[in-house]
Design a protein around this motif. Structure first.
Motif, PDB file in Angstrom:
ATOM      1  N   THR A   1       1.654  80.117  73.599  1.00 32.40           N
ATOM      2  CA  THR A   1       1.493  79.762  72.279  1.00 32.40           C
ATOM      3  C   THR A   1       2.839  78.986  72.023  1.00 32.40           C
TER       4      THR A   1
ATOM      5  N   ARG B   1      -0.353  78.754  67.511  1.00 26.61           N
ATOM      6  CA  ARG B   1      -1.089  79.593  66.403  1.00 26.61           C
ATOM      7  C   ARG B   1      -0.996  78.735  65.512  1.00 26.61           C
TER       8      ARG B   1
ATOM      9  N   SER C   1      -4.593  80.551  68.112  1.00 28.99           N
ATOM     10  CA  SER C   1      -4.324  82.382  67.716  1.00 28.99           C
ATOM     11  C   SER C   1      -3.600  82.392  66.434  1.00 28.99           C
TER      12      SER C   1
ATOM     13  N   ALA D   1       3.657  84.820  73.819  1.00 27.73           N
ATOM     14  CA  ALA D   1       3.137  85.025  72.061  1.00 27.73           C
ATOM     15  C   ALA D   1       3.832  84.539  71.998  1.00 27.73           C
TER      16      ALA D   1
ATOM     17  N   ASP E   1       1.578  91.338  75.666  1.00 25.98           N
ATOM     18  CA  ASP E   1       2.088  89.699  75.376  1.00 25.98           C
ATOM     19  C   ASP E   1       3.533  90.420  74.937  1.00 25.98           C
TER      20      ASP E   1
ATOM     21  N   ASP F   1      -7.178  84.573  70.514  1.00 20.23           N
ATOM     22  CA  ASP F   1      -6.233  85.103  70.759  1.00 20.23           C
ATOM     23  C   ASP F   1      -5.831  85.669  68.815  1.00 20.23           C
TER      24      ASP F   1
END
Length: 472
Positions: free
Chosen positions: A128, A150, A192, A107, A84, A230
Motif C-alpha cells: 500500500t 490507501r 484500500s 499494508a 497483512d 482491500d
C-alpha cells in the motif's frame, strides 16, 4: 516444518475439559506463580467459519500486528487465511512457517527503504501507499510492485482511529496519486482503506466502498487494470460482539459498486480472529487495606490488589488500545462486596489495571481471570522491571484437532492427545520434558489467619492510644 522445543504444543482436550478447567488445573497445581494465558484455537476456527458465512466474497488477510503468536499464525495459515504484514520482521515470521509470498500484503503505507528492499527480495509484491514520496520510493526500490492506493474514510466511532496518520483524501489526493503513479510507470492494482480499529459505525464501509468505486473508474481511464479492493480492518472480536451489521453493509455495498467477480475483495481483520481466543490468568501477590473514613478509622473502605501482570505487560491494551477489562475471580466467594482496585507488579504508579470495581474480599495467592485478551496485548508486552511476559498454553477440542492435524503448516506433531489438564499443569514444552520455567521456588507465607483480614472487623494491629501520667 520442523517444530522446535521452544513452541507450545496444542493440547487436545477430552470431553470433560475446557478453558476454565485448564486454568483451574494450572492455578491450583501449587507450582504456578506467574501469570499465564490459555489460547483456545477452536475459538479462532469458529471465528473463521463466521467470517466465511457472513462475508463469503471477502478473503481475510489477518493483521499480524494484532497478535503474532506463532500458533495463531499457523492455525490461520492452515485455514487458508492470508496475512497483512507491516514490517520485514512480520514478513519473515509469516514466510518462516512456509507461507507463499503471494498470500501477503505489505499494508504499511509508509515503509522504511530497507523494508521495501526486503519485500522485493522475498517476492512480496503487493503493498500500500498513500503519499507521493512513497510512490517514488517504491519506483526506485521495488519497481514491479503491485501498488494499492490507501484512502481515508474514518468511522465516527472506533476503538482506535487511524485516519489522522494514514490514508489520502479520496476526492482530492487519491486522483493526484493515480496520475503520479501513471507517470512513474508503476502498476496500481487497487484501492484500500481502514475505517479504524474496533469500528462501531457500520455505514462507514458503504461510504468507503463508494469512494473506491469512483477511483477504480479513474484508474481504468488512466490505463491501469485494477482488480483488488482491500476493505481494511475494524471488525470487533470480543465475546458478545458481532460483525453482522458490518457484514450486511459491506455485502450490500459490494453488490451496488462491485457486482461482478472480476474484482478480488480482501480485508485485514485482526481482533476479530483473536480477541476472544485468549484468556489471561493472574494471581494476587500482594494486598493492601485502605481505611479512609475519619469517623470510622477501623473500617476498611477500599482494597488494593497487586497482581503479577500489568500495563507494561499484557494490559498495555489499556493504554494503547483503549480497552476495558473485567476482572473475574476464579474462586467463588461470599460476603460483602467492597470497593477495590487492581494494580500491576511494577514500581510505576501508572501501573493500574482496574481503577474501581466491587469485589468480595480475596486472599493472597487467589487468581483473577481476564477474558478477551487476545488483541494488541502480547505483541506489545515488555519485561519492564524484570517481570516476564506470560506463557501461552494452547488447547483445542477433538473436532478442531481432526480438522487441522493434517492442514499445512500444522502436522500431528503439533498436537498432544490425552488427559490434557494433567500435562498442562506441568508446563511441558513440545519436547515433553522441559519444566524449567515451572520450577518456581516456593514462598513461605505467614499462616493464613495472619494474612486474612475482615473488611468489617478491627485488625489486630490497630490500637487506641491514650495519654498517661509520667511514671517516676
Amino acid at each position: 516444518m520442523k517444530v522446535t522445543n521452544c513452541d507450545e504444543r496444542i493440547h487436545v482436550l477430552d470431553s470433560s475439559a475446557d478453558v476454565m478447567t485448564v486454568i483451574r488445573d494450572i492455578s491450583n497445581s501449587g507450582v504456578q506463580e506467574e501469570a499465564f494465558y490459555v489460547l483456545d484455537i477452536g475459538d479462532i476456527v469458529r471465528k473463521h467459519q463466521i467470517w466465511k458465512e457472513k462475508l463469503p466474497r471477502v478473503e481475510p488477510y489477518y493483521a499480524v500486528k494484532c497478535n503474532d503468536n506463532l500458533t495463531v499464525l499457523e492455525v490461520l495459515a492452515a485455514l487458508g487465511v492470508g496475512f497483512d504484514c507491516a514490517s520485514k520482521s512480520e514478513i519473515n515470521k509469516v514466510l518462516g512457517i512456509g507461507i507463499d509470498s503471494s498470500r501477503i500484503i505489505f499494508a504499511n503505507p509508509t515503509k522504511p527503504a530497507s523494508h521495501i528492499r526486503h519485500a522485493s527480495a522475498m517476492g512480496v509484491d503487493t503493498m500500500t501507499a498513500d503519499n507521493e514520496s512513497e510512490l517514488h520510493k517504491i519506483k526506485k526500490l521495488h519497481p514491479v510492485a503491485k501498488v494499492v492506493i490507501r484512502i481515508r474514510c474514518d468511522a465516527e466511532v472506533a476503538q482506535c482511529p487511524l485516519g489522522m496518520k494514514f490514508g489520502c483524501d479520496p476526492t482530492h489526493e487519491a486522483p493526484k496519486l493515480l496520475h503520479i503513479a501513471r507517470m512513474l510507470g508503476l502498476n496500481v492494482v487497487g484501492i484500500s482503506f481502514h475505517v479504524g480499529s474496533g469500528c462501531q459505525d457500520p455505514p462507514v464501509f458503504q461510504r468507503a466502498i463508494r469512494h473506491a468505486r469512483v477511483l477504480f473508474n479513474l484508474a481504468l481511464d488512466l490505463g491501469f487494470k485494477p482488480y483488488l479492493l482491500d476493505l481494511g480492518g475494524g471488525y470487533p472480536g470480543a465475546t458478545g460482539t458481532s460483525i453482522d451489521k458490518i457484514a450486511e453493509v459491506i455485502n450490500e455495498a459490494l453488490m451496488e459498486c462491485f457486482p461482478t467477480e472480476d474484482v478480488h475483495v480482501i480485508a485485514e481483520p485482526g481482533r476479530f480472529y483473536v480477541a476472544s481466543a485468549f484468556t489471561l490468568a493472574t494471581s494476587i501477590h500482594s494486598k493492601r487495606y485502605v481505611r479512609q473514613d475519619p469517623t470510622s478509622p477501623n473500617t476498611v473502605t477500599h482494597v488494593m490488589y497487586y497482581i503479577n501482570d500489568g500495563v507494561y505487560g499484557s494490559f498495555n491494551c489499556l493504554l494503547y488500545d483503549h480497552q476495558r477489562v473485567t476482572p473475574l475471580p476464579l474462586k467463588k466467594a461470599c460476603g460483602k462486596m467492597i470497593q477495590s482496585s487492581i494494580w500491576g507488579p511494577t514500581c510505576d504508579g501508572l501501573d493500574q489495571v482496574v481503577e474501581n470495581v466491587l469485589l468480595q474480599d480475596m486472599d493472597l495467592g487467589e487468581w483473577i481471570i481476564f477474558e478477551n485478551m487476545g488483541a494488541y496485548t502480547l505483541p506489545v508486552a515488555s519485561q519492564f522491571n524484570g517481570f516476564p511476559v506470560p506463557k501461552v498454553h494452547v488447547v483445542a477440542d477433538e473436532s478442531v484437532w481432526l480438522l487441522l492435524k493434517d492442514a499445512f503448516p500444522l502436522t500431528e506433531d503439533h498436537f498432544v492427545i490425552g488427559n490434557t489438564p494433567a500435562t498442562l499443569r506441568l508446563g511441558l514444552d513440545i519436547g515433553g520434558t522441559n519444566m524449567d520455567t515451572w520450577n518456581n521456588s516456593g514462598i513461605d507465607l505467614a499462616p493464613p489467619e495472619m494474612l486474612a483480614a475482615s473488611p468489617v472487623a478491627t485488625a489486630s494491629f490497630l490500637y487506641d492510644y491514650v495519654d498517661v501520667d509520667r511514671i517516676d
